[in-house]
Design a protein around this motif. Sequence first.
Motif, PDB file in Angstrom:
ATOM      1  N   GLU A  43       0.802  -1.223   0.000  1.00 19.28           N
ATOM      2  CA  GLU A  43       0.000   0.000   0.000  1.00 19.28           C
ATOM      3  C   GLU A  43       0.835   1.273   0.000  1.00 19.28           C
ATOM      4  OE1 GLU A  43      -3.134   0.096  -0.347  1.00 19.28           O
ATOM      5  OE2 GLU A  43      -3.893  -1.887   0.186  1.00 19.28           O
ATOM      6  N   GLY A  44       2.157   1.168   0.027  1.00 21.10           N
ATOM      7  CA  GLY A  44       2.993   2.357   0.138  1.00 21.10           C
ATOM      8  C   GLY A  44       3.599   2.790  -1.183  1.00 21.10           C
ATOM      9  N   ARG A  45       4.520   3.780  -1.096  1.00 18.63           N
ATOM     10  CA  ARG A  45       5.196   4.309  -2.283  1.00 18.63           C
ATOM     11  C   ARG A  45       6.195   3.292  -2.817  1.00 18.63           C
ATOM     12  NH1 ARG A  45       5.331   8.874   1.266  1.00 18.63           N
ATOM     13  NH2 ARG A  45       4.035  10.603   0.530  1.00 18.63           N
ATOM     14  N   SER A  46       6.250   3.192  -4.130  1.00 16.71           N
ATOM     15  CA  SER A  46       7.150   2.209  -4.733  1.00 16.71           C
ATOM     16  C   SER A  46       7.375   2.546  -6.194  1.00 16.71           C
ATOM     17  CB  SER A  46       6.570   0.792  -4.603  1.00 16.71           C
ATOM     18  OG  SER A  46       5.293   0.739  -5.217  1.00 16.71           O
ATOM     19  N   VAL A  47       8.410   1.931  -6.749  1.00 14.10           N
ATOM     20  CA  VAL A  47       8.710   1.976  -8.179  1.00 14.10           C
ATOM     21  C   VAL A  47       8.540   0.557  -8.705  1.00 14.10           C
ATOM     22  CG1 VAL A  47      10.453   2.464  -9.930  1.00 14.10           C
ATOM     23  CG2 VAL A  47      10.303   3.905  -7.894  1.00 14.10           C
ATOM     24  N   TYR A  48       7.832   0.417  -9.803  1.00 16.43           N
ATOM     25  CA  TYR A  48       7.493  -0.909 -10.314  1.00 16.43           C
ATOM     26  C   TYR A  48       7.862  -1.013 -11.791  1.00 16.43           C
ATOM     27  CZ  TYR A  48       3.510   1.526 -12.336  1.00 16.43           C
ATOM     28  OH  TYR A  48       2.732   2.404 -13.048  1.00 16.43           O
ATOM     29  N   LEU A  49       7.758  -2.218 -12.290  1.00 13.88           N
ATOM     30  CA  LEU A  49       8.085  -2.530 -13.685  1.00 13.88           C
ATOM     31  C   LEU A  49       6.976  -3.374 -14.283  1.00 13.88           C
ATOM     32  CD1 LEU A  49      11.390  -3.863 -15.160  1.00 13.88           C
ATOM     33  CD2 LEU A  49       9.412  -5.375 -15.147  1.00 13.88           C
ATOM     34  N   ASP A  50       6.684  -3.124 -15.556  1.00 16.30           N
ATOM     35  CA  ASP A  50       5.720  -3.938 -16.295  1.00 16.30           C
ATOM     36  C   ASP A  50       6.388  -4.411 -17.580  1.00 16.30           C
ATOM     37  OD1 ASP A  50       3.539  -5.233 -17.264  1.00 16.30           O
ATOM     38  OD2 ASP A  50       2.338  -3.453 -17.685  1.00 16.30           O
ATOM     39  N   GLY A  51       6.637  -5.704 -17.670  1.00 14.76           N
ATOM     40  CA  GLY A  51       7.208  -6.293 -18.871  1.00 14.76           C
ATOM     41  C   GLY A  51       6.106  -6.818 -19.769  1.00 14.76           C
ATOM     42  N   VAL A  52       6.070  -6.363 -21.017  1.00 17.81           N
ATOM     43  CA  VAL A  52       4.983  -6.668 -21.945  1.00 17.81           C
ATOM     44  C   VAL A  52       5.537  -7.458 -23.129  1.00 17.81           C
ATOM     45  CG1 VAL A  52       3.141  -5.714 -23.377  1.00 17.81           C
ATOM     46  CG2 VAL A  52       3.815  -4.538 -21.267  1.00 17.81           C
ATOM     47  N   LEU A  53       4.946  -8.608 -23.388  1.00 19.68           N
ATOM     48  CA  LEU A  53       5.286  -9.411 -24.564  1.00 19.68           C
ATOM     49  C   LEU A  53       4.275  -9.090 -25.654  1.00 19.68           C
ATOM     50  CD1 LEU A  53       6.930 -11.656 -25.946  1.00 19.68           C
ATOM     51  CD2 LEU A  53       5.327 -13.312 -24.966  1.00 19.68           C
ATOM     52  N   GLY A  54       4.734  -8.425 -26.720  1.00 22.68           N
ATOM     53  CA  GLY A  54       3.839  -7.974 -27.769  1.00 22.68           C
ATOM     54  C   GLY A  54       3.448  -9.070 -28.737  1.00 22.68           C
ATOM     55  N   LEU A  55       2.526  -8.736 -29.624  1.00 26.82           N
ATOM     56  CA  LEU A  55       2.103  -9.679 -30.657  1.00 26.82           C
ATOM     57  C   LEU A  55       3.234 -10.005 -31.623  1.00 26.82           C
ATOM     58  CD1 LEU A  55      -1.412  -8.174 -31.495  1.00 26.82           C
ATOM     59  CD2 LEU A  55      -0.904 -10.127 -30.032  1.00 26.82           C
ATOM     60  N   ASP A  56       4.231  -9.132 -31.691  1.00 27.52           N
ATOM     61  CA  ASP A  56       5.390  -9.381 -32.544  1.00 27.52           C
ATOM     62  C   ASP A  56       6.474 -10.178 -31.831  1.00 27.52           C
ATOM     63  OD1 ASP A  56       6.023  -7.462 -30.732  1.00 27.52           O
ATOM     64  OD2 ASP A  56       6.792  -5.994 -32.165  1.00 27.52           O
ATOM     65  N   ARG A  57       6.134 -10.730 -30.649  1.00 21.99           N
ATOM     66  CA  ARG A  57       7.050 -11.557 -29.855  1.00 21.99           C
ATOM     67  C   ARG A  57       8.247 -10.762 -29.343  1.00 21.99           C
ATOM     68  NH1 ARG A  57       4.233 -16.150 -28.522  1.00 21.99           N
ATOM     69  NH2 ARG A  57       2.938 -16.735 -30.300  1.00 21.99           N
ATOM     70  N   ARG A  58       8.081  -9.478 -29.194  1.00 24.30           N
ATOM     71  CA  ARG A  58       9.145  -8.627 -28.671  1.00 24.30           C
ATOM     72  C   ARG A  58       8.766  -8.163 -27.274  1.00 24.30           C
ATOM     73  NH1 ARG A  58      11.477  -3.024 -31.448  1.00 24.30           N
ATOM     74  NH2 ARG A  58      12.969  -2.516 -29.796  1.00 24.30           N
ATOM     75  N   VAL A  59       9.742  -8.132 -26.382  1.00 24.74           N
ATOM     76  CA  VAL A  59       9.515  -7.720 -25.000  1.00 24.74           C
ATOM     77  C   VAL A  59       9.818  -6.233 -24.866  1.00 24.74           C
ATOM     78  CG1 VAL A  59      10.200  -8.036 -22.593  1.00 24.74           C
ATOM     79  CG2 VAL A  59      10.050 -10.010 -24.116  1.00 24.74           C
ATOM     80  N   ARG A  60       8.900  -5.522 -24.233  1.00 28.05           N
ATOM     81  CA  ARG A  60       9.079  -4.099 -23.947  1.00 28.05           C
ATOM     82  C   ARG A  60       8.806  -3.870 -22.464  1.00 28.05           C
ATOM     83  NH1 ARG A  60       6.494  -4.723 -28.821  1.00 28.05           N
ATOM     84  NH2 ARG A  60       7.466  -3.705 -30.626  1.00 28.05           N
ATOM     85  N   VAL A  61       9.472  -2.877 -21.904  1.00 29.83           N
ATOM     86  CA  VAL A  61       9.416  -2.655 -20.462  1.00 29.83           C
ATOM     87  C   VAL A  61       8.950  -1.234 -20.182  1.00 29.83           C
ATOM     88  CG1 VAL A  61      10.763  -2.533 -18.332  1.00 29.83           C
ATOM     89  CG2 VAL A  61      11.195  -4.364 -19.977  1.00 29.83           C
ATOM     90  N   TYR A  62       8.048  -1.125 -19.229  1.00 33.08           N
ATOM     91  CA  TYR A  62       7.596   0.176 -18.723  1.00 33.08           C
ATOM     92  C   TYR A  62       7.916   0.246 -17.236  1.00 33.08           C
ATOM     93  CZ  TYR A  62       4.515   3.856 -16.996  1.00 33.08           C
ATOM     94  OH  TYR A  62       4.019   4.973 -16.376  1.00 33.08           O
ATOM     95  N   ILE A  63       8.432   1.383 -16.794  1.00 38.32           N
ATOM     96  CA  ILE A  63       8.741   1.608 -15.380  1.00 38.32           C
ATOM     97  C   ILE A  63       7.936   2.805 -14.900  1.00 38.32           C
ATOM     98  CG2 ILE A  63      10.540   2.316 -13.757  1.00 38.32           C
ATOM     99  CD1 ILE A  63      12.518   0.682 -15.335  1.00 38.32           C
TER     100      ILE A  63
END
Length: 362
Positions: free
Chosen positions: A111-131
């Motif tokens: 429930e507190g402050r944090s920095v997170y990451l979202d790794g996304v596997l696209g339809l083109d089979r490429r991994v992209r990362v959002y922070i």
Amino acid sequence: MAAVQVPNGSPSPRRASHPHQQFPASRMYDLQQELSSVQLEAKQILAHLVSKLKETDSKYYGRYGKWIERHPRQQLEEFCFRCVRPQVWAYLGGRCSLDALKSIGGDLKFEGRSVYLDGVLGLDRRVRVYIGQAGSLRQRVAQHLNFRYRRDNPSLHYHAMQNSIYNTIGCLAILPSSNLGNHTLPGMDCPDLLLNLLEMWMCLAFRTLPSQTLDVWLSEMEGVNKGRKEGKEGEIGGLNIASPLDHGVKQTEWIDLSDSDDPLVLEYMSPTPWSKRDVEHRKQNGVRHVKKEDEYDETKEHDTPAQRKKNYAETARRYMSKDEGGIHVPQWVALGALAVALGLVLFNSRGGPQPQPRVRFR
């Protein structure tokens, strides 16, 4: 391990369940005596970032300069290191892949402050990362998994999720609670600025910012590769556009992404259907699942006001040429007259007034 799967087009994304563990507000991660090569590079990036923010001619000095000067530099950098979870260094030190991103994990119900990451596997089979950052990680994850929230708040990150096969969310860094005397810790007198600093640091470490932003912050550093991370699925793309240092500011710097080599970024930035050149670019890069509305249509190249006016004039001229030398009776007029005549015949034969017989009484 905490993995989040968002099937493409699913109205209710499903998250893998894991036991809920309450993170102690006063807990910090231990800093090793001997840093690994990945940690040494991250330390170099953090030191360069802090020194740039302290420069009086920096555009960020007015917001960050005085705050950084209030804290000893070594203590501030050490505190930032102790906020980062050990799984982050394990990932950066190994072979980057989607499976490795899953191992970062963490408590997504924090429930507190944090920095997170979202790794996304696209339809083109490429991994992209959002922070990103969150005042409440649990609430932020719920927003990412809500397709209505993604629909009402369009972004490159959500565009990637909409065109994805799988995604996984992990916690990178956690700030202690501001109560229990933690406000006396380095940087905790302004936790919002500290959170921006941590997010910017992680974006530079993972190379998720646009290439021109990476050039600004990493080009002056010796021995640091400013290019994207390479992984099992190829180059790891970045989904961050705005600088985290501008978080909380109404007006942010606009970044031109028209020269990006990522087809997904070009698709997100393009307000019009794809041109023939862009479609060929996507095919050459192995991008699959091209939408039907994105396919190239040669007739759209000539769909201009002048061309439409010319086509209208040609159609009218052909129409008039057919009727030269005669009187044109519209078809609906002829059919209407025939229907009226037929109705009159039926009315007179059956439905008209009939003569009444006369009866005589004697």
